[in-house]
Design a protein around this motif. Structure first.
Motif, PDB file in Angstrom:
ATOM      1  N   THR A 196      -7.858  -4.350   7.968  1.00  0.00           N
ATOM      2  CA  THR A 196      -7.420  -4.583   6.181  1.00  0.00           C
ATOM      3  C   THR A 196      -9.068  -5.058   6.625  1.00  0.00           C
ATOM      4  O   THR A 196      -9.637  -6.258   7.250  1.00  0.00           O
ATOM      5  CB  THR A 196      -6.728  -6.078   6.680  1.00  0.00           C
ATOM      6  N   ASP A 197      -8.897  -5.608   4.951  1.00  0.00           N
ATOM      7  CA  ASP A 197     -10.203  -6.370   4.439  1.00  0.00           C
ATOM      8  C   ASP A 197      -9.454  -7.982   4.564  1.00  0.00           C
ATOM      9  O   ASP A 197      -8.692  -8.310   4.299  1.00  0.00           O
ATOM     10  CB  ASP A 197     -10.978  -6.074   3.255  1.00  0.00           C
ATOM     11  N   TYR A 198     -10.678  -9.180   4.818  1.00  0.00           N
ATOM     12  CA  TYR A 198     -10.218 -10.509   4.928  1.00  0.00           C
ATOM     13  C   TYR A 198     -10.140 -10.931   3.831  1.00  0.00           C
ATOM     14  O   TYR A 198     -10.070 -12.311   3.661  1.00  0.00           O
ATOM     15  CB  TYR A 198     -11.691 -11.398   5.695  1.00  0.00           C
ATOM     16  N   ILE A 235      -5.842  -5.055  -1.616  1.00  0.00           N
ATOM     17  CA  ILE A 235      -5.961  -6.250  -1.581  1.00  0.00           C
ATOM     18  C   ILE A 235      -6.302  -7.116  -0.130  1.00  0.00           C
ATOM     19  O   ILE A 235      -6.091  -5.766   0.604  1.00  0.00           O
ATOM     20  CB  ILE A 235      -3.882  -6.071  -1.352  1.00  0.00           C
ATOM     21  N   GLY A 236      -6.503  -7.940  -0.632  1.00  0.00           N
ATOM     22  CA  GLY A 236      -7.150  -8.430   1.190  1.00  0.00           C
ATOM     23  C   GLY A 236      -6.438  -9.549   1.775  1.00  0.00           C
ATOM     24  O   GLY A 236      -5.288  -9.930   1.074  1.00  0.00           O
ATOM     25  N   ASP A 237      -6.600  -9.920   2.635  1.00  0.00           N
ATOM     26  CA  ASP A 237      -5.879 -10.790   3.243  1.00  0.00           C
ATOM     27  C   ASP A 237      -5.310 -12.226   2.781  1.00  0.00           C
ATOM     28  O   ASP A 237      -4.327 -12.601   3.088  1.00  0.00           O
ATOM     29  CB  ASP A 237      -6.258 -11.558   4.745  1.00  0.00           C
ATOM     30  N   LEU A 238      -6.392 -12.738   2.113  1.00  0.00           N
ATOM     31  CA  LEU A 238      -6.032 -14.366   1.736  1.00  0.00           C
ATOM     32  C   LEU A 238      -5.399 -13.823   0.610  1.00  0.00           C
ATOM     33  O   LEU A 238      -5.155 -15.000   0.665  1.00  0.00           O
ATOM     34  CB  LEU A 238      -7.378 -14.146   1.189  1.00  0.00           C
ATOM     35  N   SER A 249      -1.812  -6.575   1.787  1.00  0.00           N
ATOM     36  CA  SER A 249      -2.896  -6.262   2.352  1.00  0.00           C
ATOM     37  C   SER A 249      -3.447  -4.917   3.313  1.00  0.00           C
ATOM     38  O   SER A 249      -2.883  -5.254   4.221  1.00  0.00           O
ATOM     39  CB  SER A 249      -4.430  -7.273   3.697  1.00  0.00           C
ATOM     40  N   THR A 250      -4.065  -3.674   2.865  1.00  0.00           N
ATOM     41  CA  THR A 250      -2.906  -2.617   3.816  1.00  0.00           C
ATOM     42  C   THR A 250      -4.520  -2.196   4.587  1.00  0.00           C
ATOM     43  O   THR A 250      -6.118  -1.830   4.469  1.00  0.00           O
ATOM     44  CB  THR A 250      -3.397  -1.569   2.559  1.00  0.00           C
ATOM     45  N   ALA A 251      -3.951  -1.450   5.997  1.00  0.00           N
ATOM     46  CA  ALA A 251      -4.496  -0.948   6.793  1.00  0.00           C
ATOM     47  C   ALA A 251      -5.542   0.039   5.714  1.00  0.00           C
ATOM     48  O   ALA A 251      -5.452   1.184   5.077  1.00  0.00           O
ATOM     49  CB  ALA A 251      -3.820  -0.471   8.391  1.00  0.00           C
ATOM     50  N   HIS A 252      -7.067   0.658   6.717  1.00  0.00           N
ATOM     51  CA  HIS A 252      -7.685   1.112   6.036  1.00  0.00           C
ATOM     52  C   HIS A 252      -8.700   1.531   6.789  1.00  0.00           C
ATOM     53  O   HIS A 252      -8.455   0.831   7.550  1.00  0.00           O
ATOM     54  CB  HIS A 252      -7.817   1.932   4.517  1.00  0.00           C
ATOM     55  N   ARG A 253      -9.549   3.422   6.533  1.00  0.00           N
ATOM     56  CA  ARG A 253     -10.458   3.605   7.829  1.00  0.00           C
ATOM     57  C   ARG A 253     -11.506   4.385   6.732  1.00  0.00           C
ATOM     58  O   ARG A 253     -10.758   5.178   5.728  1.00  0.00           O
ATOM     59  CB  ARG A 253      -9.985   3.928   8.784  1.00  0.00           C
TER      60      ARG A 253
END
Ligand SMILES: O=C(O)CCC(=O)C(=O)O
Ligand SMILES: [Fe+2]
Length: 316
Positions: A196-198, A235-238, A249-253
């Motif tokens: 996830t992005d931060y 969306i990121g973690d914050l 905050s959704t996982a991606h790759r």
């Protein structure tokens, strides 16, 4: 569920009803998948093309030229990252990509650089002034889109318009260029590991090759197939923290390019001031669903996450 489309021109439209309707669609996208395509942004298309051109020129330079601005020599994490430097999925392979990071440039003797030397400080610039100029111009345009987007999110969450943007005075937003070279062998298909992005939101410009995948709520990997001139936003973690998990905050790759194919992408990681306090917004907590997280400082969180994914920062 697939990835929805949000029209930036409608989000910022002068007609109240058009704007409100699009803000609703945005709100649903942030809750249900945490990813969307943003079309009709105000970033000029020639500038997007210029960034693509400069990235190709930058990464095509001899290795020793890129190594001269190696990110490992920058305490505040700016400059060039070679293949293998970052591993986003702690259980997988290292990522098959090279990168360049820049952000707001603070002189080394600035009070913020003295206080938080790992987050604030000078950039390590490419030698070609045209590349630097294009990066700086794109940074300004992308930030303007990000501010309007966060204003729309504040409206969707019944907050003051400037609720999020007021936390971006000395922000640590990063513009990154990524080059995914052809993968070394059939087994190594990891361009960027699942993560996830931060920060708050990420605005991603990508070329037409494809490879980005998003994990939806049914746990399926969905292709974020490129749409020309559209920005992929996530969306990121914050922001998830701020909204008590209402926005996800959704996982991606990224799957690695196949033989002979190079892919270029440009994430713009929208991250607030170090000292911006991130705590559950009033509209996202109820007596039945109280705040899940302790308040945190934006910069503390980003630093913690960076240390986990970069080999050279691991011991910090
Ligand atoms: O290259 C991409 O499409 C996505 C990269 C990414 O997710 C990241 O760098 O955080
Ligand atoms: Fe990402």
């Amino acid at each position: 569920m697939s990835i929805p489309l949000i029209d930036f021109a409608k989000l910022t439209h002068e007609s109240d009803s058009i704007r409100q309707q699009e803000i609703k669609t945005l709100d649903t996208a942030c809750r249900e998948i945490g990813f969307f395509y943003l079309v009709n942004t105000s970033i000029p298309v020639p500038l997007m093309n210029a960034l693509m051109r400069e990235a190709k020129r930058f990464f095509a330079q001899p290795q020793d030229v890129k190594d001269a601005i190696d990110i490992r020599n920058s305490i505040n994490h700016r400059g060039y990252g070679n293949i293998g430097e970052e591993q986003l999925d702690e259980n997988g392979h290292a990522d098959w990509k090279e990168t360049f990071d820049m952000a707001l440039d603070f002189p080394a003797d600035h009070p913020l650089a003295a206080k938080y030397p790992k987050m604030y400080g000078p950039n390590q610039n490419p030698t070609d002034p045209t590349t630097v100029e294009v990066l700086q111009e794109y940074y300004v345009e992308a930030f303007s889109v990000a501010q309007k987007l966060m204003t729309a999110m504040a409206q969707a969450l019944s907050l003051e318009d400037n609720f999020f943007t007021s936390g971006f005075t000395n922000h640590v937003t990063v513009l990154r260029m990524i080059h995914y070279p052809p993968r070394p062998n059939a087994e190594h298909d990891n361009g960027a590991g699942a993560h996830t992005d931060y920060g708050c939101v990420t605005l991603l410009l990508q070329d037409q090759i494809g490879g980005l995948q998003v994990k939806n709520r049914d746990n399926e990997w969905v292709d974020a197939t490129p749409i020309e001139n559209a920005i992929v936003v996530n969306i990121g973690d914050l922001m998830q923290h701020w909204t008590n998990d209402e926005y996800v905050s959704t996982a991606h790759r990224v799957r690695a390019s196949t033989t002979d194919v190079h892919r270029y992408s440009f994430p713009f990681f929208v991250e607030p001031d170090y000292e911006t306090k991130v705590e559950c917004v009033p509209s996202c907590a109820t007596p039945e669903n109280p705040a899940k997280y302790e308040p945190i400082l934006g910069g503390e969180w980003i630093q913690y996450r960076l240390n986990a994914t970069y080999s050279y920062r691991a011991s910090e």
